[in-house]
Design a protein around this motif. Structure first.
Motif, mmCIF file in Angstrom:
data_model
loop_
_atom_site.group_PDB
_atom_site.id
_atom_site.type_symbol
_atom_site.label_atom_id
_atom_site.label_comp_id
_atom_site.label_asym_id
_atom_site.label_seq_id
_atom_site.Cartn_x
_atom_site.Cartn_y
_atom_site.Cartn_z
ATOM 1 N N PHE A 232 0.834 -1.197 0.000
ATOM 2 C CA PHE A 232 0.000 0.000 0.000
ATOM 3 C C PHE A 232 0.873 1.253 0.000
ATOM 4 O O PHE A 232 1.700 1.438 0.890
ATOM 5 C CB PHE A 232 -0.927 0.015 1.220
ATOM 6 C CG PHE A 232 -2.013 -1.014 1.141
ATOM 7 C CD1 PHE A 232 -3.215 -0.720 0.516
ATOM 8 C CD2 PHE A 232 -1.832 -2.275 1.677
ATOM 9 C CE1 PHE A 232 -4.218 -1.672 0.430
ATOM 10 C CE2 PHE A 232 -2.822 -3.233 1.590
ATOM 11 C CZ PHE A 232 -4.022 -2.929 0.961
ATOM 12 N N LEU A 233 0.695 2.087 -1.009
ATOM 13 C CA LEU A 233 1.377 3.369 -1.076
ATOM 14 C C LEU A 233 0.499 4.469 -0.501
ATOM 15 O O LEU A 233 0.989 5.517 -0.108
ATOM 16 C CB LEU A 233 1.747 3.693 -2.526
ATOM 17 C CG LEU A 233 2.550 2.605 -3.258
ATOM 18 C CD1 LEU A 233 2.851 3.036 -4.683
ATOM 19 C CD2 LEU A 233 3.830 2.273 -2.513
ATOM 20 N N ALA A 234 -0.795 4.224 -0.479
ATOM 21 C CA ALA A 234 -1.756 5.139 0.148
ATOM 22 C C ALA A 234 -2.996 4.343 0.498
ATOM 23 O O ALA A 234 -3.368 3.407 -0.213
ATOM 24 C CB ALA A 234 -2.121 6.281 -0.792
ATOM 25 N N SER A 235 -3.618 4.701 1.602
ATOM 26 C CA SER A 235 -4.858 4.050 2.004
ATOM 27 C C SER A 235 -5.625 5.011 2.904
ATOM 28 O O SER A 235 -5.203 5.288 4.023
ATOM 29 C CB SER A 235 -4.562 2.750 2.746
ATOM 30 O OG SER A 235 -5.783 2.131 3.119
ATOM 31 N N LEU A 236 -6.730 5.514 2.393
ATOM 32 C CA LEU A 236 -7.547 6.477 3.124
ATOM 33 C C LEU A 236 -8.764 5.752 3.691
ATOM 34 O O LEU A 236 -9.806 5.641 3.043
ATOM 35 C CB LEU A 236 -7.969 7.626 2.214
ATOM 36 C CG LEU A 236 -6.820 8.399 1.542
ATOM 37 C CD1 LEU A 236 -7.371 9.476 0.627
ATOM 38 C CD2 LEU A 236 -5.896 9.001 2.571
ATOM 39 N N CYS A 237 -8.596 5.217 4.890
ATOM 40 C CA CYS A 237 -9.665 4.446 5.532
ATOM 41 C C CYS A 237 -10.632 5.371 6.265
ATOM 42 O O CYS A 237 -10.217 6.357 6.877
ATOM 43 C CB CYS A 237 -9.076 3.444 6.510
ATOM 44 S SG CYS A 237 -8.025 2.203 5.736
ATOM 45 N N LEU A 238 -11.911 5.029 6.212
ATOM 46 C CA LEU A 238 -12.930 5.792 6.919
ATOM 47 C C LEU A 238 -12.830 5.511 8.416
ATOM 48 O O LEU A 238 -12.675 4.350 8.801
ATOM 49 C CB LEU A 238 -14.336 5.405 6.434
ATOM 50 C CG LEU A 238 -14.846 5.996 5.122
ATOM 51 C CD1 LEU A 238 -13.996 5.585 3.943
ATOM 52 C CD2 LEU A 238 -16.291 5.595 4.895
ATOM 53 N N PRO A 239 -12.920 6.546 9.255
ATOM 54 C CA PRO A 239 -12.987 6.290 10.697
ATOM 55 C C PRO A 239 -14.186 5.401 11.012
ATOM 56 O O PRO A 239 -15.238 5.512 10.368
ATOM 57 C CB PRO A 239 -13.162 7.685 11.295
ATOM 58 C CG PRO A 239 -12.693 8.634 10.252
ATOM 59 C CD PRO A 239 -12.976 7.972 8.936
ATOM 60 N N GLN A 240 -14.028 4.513 11.972
ATOM 61 C CA GLN A 240 -15.099 3.567 12.293
ATOM 62 C C GLN A 240 -16.385 4.292 12.701
ATOM 63 O O GLN A 240 -17.488 3.854 12.362
ATOM 64 C CB GLN A 240 -14.660 2.608 13.397
ATOM 65 C CG GLN A 240 -15.528 1.362 13.447
ATOM 66 C CD GLN A 240 -14.705 0.109 13.623
ATOM 67 O OE1 GLN A 240 -13.627 0.139 14.193
ATOM 68 N NE2 GLN A 240 -15.221 -1.006 13.156
ATOM 69 N N GLU A 241 -16.260 5.427 13.389
ATOM 70 C CA GLU A 241 -17.457 6.182 13.773
ATOM 71 C C GLU A 241 -18.184 6.727 12.548
ATOM 72 O O GLU A 241 -19.412 6.826 12.532
ATOM 73 C CB GLU A 241 -17.089 7.317 14.732
ATOM 74 C CG GLU A 241 -16.767 6.841 16.142
ATOM 75 C CD GLU A 241 -17.864 5.946 16.734
ATOM 76 O OE1 GLU A 241 -19.046 6.360 16.725
ATOM 77 O OE2 GLU A 241 -17.541 4.834 17.181
ATOM 78 N N THR A 242 -17.426 7.080 11.503
ATOM 79 C CA THR A 242 -18.040 7.557 10.261
ATOM 80 C C THR A 242 -18.772 6.422 9.564
ATOM 81 O O THR A 242 -19.884 6.605 9.058
ATOM 82 C CB THR A 242 -16.976 8.165 9.328
ATOM 83 O OG1 THR A 242 -16.343 9.263 10.006
ATOM 84 C CG2 THR A 242 -17.588 8.665 8.038
ATOM 85 N N VAL A 243 -18.160 5.248 9.539
ATOM 86 C CA VAL A 243 -18.808 4.071 8.938
ATOM 87 C C VAL A 243 -20.128 3.796 9.654
ATOM 88 O O VAL A 243 -21.176 3.633 9.020
ATOM 89 C CB VAL A 243 -17.886 2.833 9.000
ATOM 90 C CG1 VAL A 243 -18.628 1.572 8.557
ATOM 91 C CG2 VAL A 243 -16.642 3.041 8.144
ATOM 92 N N LYS A 244 -20.081 3.763 10.988
ATOM 93 C CA LYS A 244 -21.300 3.507 11.770
ATOM 94 C C LYS A 244 -22.347 4.582 11.520
ATOM 95 O O LYS A 244 -23.525 4.289 11.307
ATOM 96 C CB LYS A 244 -20.969 3.464 13.268
ATOM 97 C CG LYS A 244 -20.241 2.222 13.707
ATOM 98 C CD LYS A 244 -19.971 2.277 15.209
ATOM 99 C CE LYS A 244 -19.180 1.071 15.663
ATOM 100 N NZ LYS A 244 -18.826 1.145 17.092
ATOM 101 N N GLY A 245 -21.914 5.834 11.552
ATOM 102 C CA GLY A 245 -22.856 6.934 11.360
ATOM 103 C C GLY A 245 -23.527 6.898 10.001
ATOM 104 O O GLY A 245 -24.739 7.093 9.889
ATOM 105 N N LEU A 246 -22.752 6.632 8.967
ATOM 106 C CA LEU A 246 -23.309 6.554 7.612
ATOM 107 C C LEU A 246 -24.298 5.402 7.502
ATOM 108 O O LEU A 246 -25.409 5.569 6.991
ATOM 109 C CB LEU A 246 -22.174 6.385 6.598
ATOM 110 C CG LEU A 246 -22.585 6.087 5.154
ATOM 111 C CD1 LEU A 246 -23.432 7.217 4.574
ATOM 112 C CD2 LEU A 246 -21.358 5.851 4.282
#
Length: 200
Positions: free
Chosen positions: A24-38
């Motif tokens: 992985f040269l870049a990986s923009l993971c969503l914060p877990q709270e954002t995943v839950k909220g969405l």
């Protein structure tokens, strides 16, 4: 596509960049709270359209009760919403809508509630990524690693999620694209292959 051996892949609207060693040269993971909220938003939870959740390495279907195919023939494991909320290293949540207008309305509602997200729209599909994830910036991250220059880059795209990259890289589009893409593009080609043949 086992016959292809690319040096790099820019995936998930630029959220993930990998090399041919799968590093992985870049990986923009969503914060877990954002995943839950969405996933807990009523307009998402109550959809009867198919949804996908993508981590750095895997792709899953969400159990929305939909009988509509997502449009991919790749076999995917199905997750409940509770299982999806617990997933780690989520880079994208994708959702099918009935129309472009609905996709735009859903995107506006989600990004109002979650300003750290962007809705990358492609026709009536939305890919929710971190705001910094788009194809333009994904390619810029790759160029920073490789030392390649923007003027050495050939980019072609056909819809809203491609527009920033088309503008930045003075890119191209295809004949089937909407007029706003043709206006932004340097040239219009019948296909991706035609563009490559014209420049390589």
């Amino acid at each position: 596509y086992p016959a292809l051996h690319p040096d790099y892949l820019v995936c998930n609207n630029g959220a993930v960049v990998v090399n041919n060693k799968r590093e992985f040269l870049a990986s923009l993971c969503l914060p877990q709270e954002t995943v839950k909220g969405l996933l807990r938003m009523s307009l998402v939870r109550q959809t009867k359209n198919p949804m996908r959740l993508l981590t750095e390495t895997d792709m899953y279907l969400l159990d929305t009760g939909s009988t509509i195919e997502f449009g991919l023939v790749i076999p995917m494991e199905t997750l409940s919403f509770a299982e999806a909320e617990a997933m780690e290293k989520v880079v994208q949540i994708s959702m099918r809508c009935e129309s472009v207008e609905e996709a735009e309305a859903v995107t506006a509602e989600v990004t109002k509630t979650h300003p750290d997200l962007i809705g990358n729209i492609n026709r009536n599909y939305i890919d929710f990524n971190l705001k910094e994830a788009n194809k333009r910036d994904g390619l810029r991250r790759l160029l920073k690693v490789t030392g390649w220059q923007p003027e050495e880059t050939l980019f072609i795209g056909d819809d809203q999620n491609d527009l920033p990259a088309v503008k930045y890289f003075h890119g191209y589009t295809v004949e089937t694209a909407e007029s706003f893409m043709k206006e932004a593009a340097t040239a219009v080609y019948p296909s991706v292959g035609d563009m490559l043949l014209a420049h390589l």
